[in-house]
Design an enzyme around this catalytic site. Sequence first.
Site, short mmCIF file in Angstrom:
data_model
loop_
_atom_site.label_atom_id
_atom_site.label_comp_id
_atom_site.label_asym_id
_atom_site.label_seq_id
_atom_site.Cartn_x
_atom_site.Cartn_y
_atom_site.Cartn_z
N SER A 1 74.31 30.90 51.11
CA SER A 1 74.37 32.12 51.91
C SER A 1 74.25 31.75 53.38
O SER A 1 74.09 30.57 53.73
CB SER A 1 73.24 33.10 51.52
OG SER A 1 71.97 32.53 51.81
N TYR B 1 57.75 25.39 60.98
CA TYR B 1 59.21 25.34 61.03
C TYR B 1 59.67 24.73 62.35
O TYR B 1 60.49 23.81 62.38
CB TYR B 1 59.75 26.76 60.87
CG TYR B 1 61.25 26.90 60.88
CD1 TYR B 1 61.98 26.76 59.70
CD2 TYR B 1 61.93 27.18 62.05
CE1 TYR B 1 63.37 26.91 59.71
CE2 TYR B 1 63.31 27.33 62.07
CZ TYR B 1 64.02 27.19 60.90
OH TYR B 1 65.39 27.34 60.91
N THR C 1 70.77 36.14 59.23
CA THR C 1 71.00 35.51 57.94
C THR C 1 69.98 36.02 56.92
O THR C 1 68.93 36.55 57.30
CB THR C 1 70.85 33.98 58.05
OG1 THR C 1 69.49 33.66 58.38
CG2 THR C 1 71.78 33.43 59.12
#
Length: 332
Positions: A54, A215, A250
């Site tokens: 995706s 992250y 996203t």
Amino acid sequence: MTGTEAPVLDRLLDRSIVGGYTNIGYALRRGHWPADPAEGALAGRRALVTGAGSGLGEATALGLARLGATVHLLGRDPDRVRPAMARITDRLRQEGREAVLHAEGCDVADLAQVHRFATAFAARLAENGDALDVVVHNAGVLPSTRTTSPDGHELSLATHVLGPVLMTDLLAPALRRSATGARVILVSSGGMYTQPLPLADPEYRQGSYRGAVAYARSKRVQVEIVPHLAHHLEAENVSVHVMHPGWADTPGVAASLPAFRLLTRPFLRTSAQGADTIVWLAAAQPPPPGGLLWHDRRPRPFSYTTATTATEADRDEIWSWVRAAVAGTPAA
């Protein structure tokens, strides 16, 4: 100087963050950036895209297939990428094109799985005399609590740094067979600009763990090792690039950063816009120079403040740490 440095207005957009990372920056820049790859630029070429089920990964696979590449879409399980393959096939058929796609499975955070997959994949290509021309390391995670990989590494670091480095090492035999010179592209994040290189604590064992910080820290490591990875593969005729896509809408952003998405959604890029520079780096001629950080088809600074600027000695240290972390990974 590379001849592709961003002009003054472009650099100011980056400094403003919102101006550079959103769809505003994309719209303002696209009329002035390097030309699109030629039609069929990747015909006869083969690409592997991780995290391809995706979002940016799917958009990248679509862009590469549209240029003629045979694309291997990799997810933690092959079934996770088959819906994306169907969407890509349908989209290209509507455009009068054919797609050659393959589903692959591997958890890139699990170094033993990476070893098994990459070794077998490279051997499969060798049996058929095939080369691998493009690898896009796009798979990403943003855990809310400190989580470790099967090897005991902090999950963001394992997914964004250790797995990609090991996979690239093991795919080198297939990459070196590329007739045109292979390209390896790591997908980073503009969030890395907020963090210095975490030399003292790369695994985020100290302090209060925050997923977004973990992250960003792993993406900082990812960016800083690229010059070393590029040098490491230079003799193999493989170029290495790292890019950040800006702020793209996203599924990963929706799941991991819902508040951020709610506030910024009108200004978020589409997945295709976020993936644009990945596809350009994979196919542009002449080949873009390696070892650099790219955004919107231009090289960008690794840091904007002295507080986050790494020295060459810092890069040497983190590269040595990464090499040690992936060394001797068993296949079982």
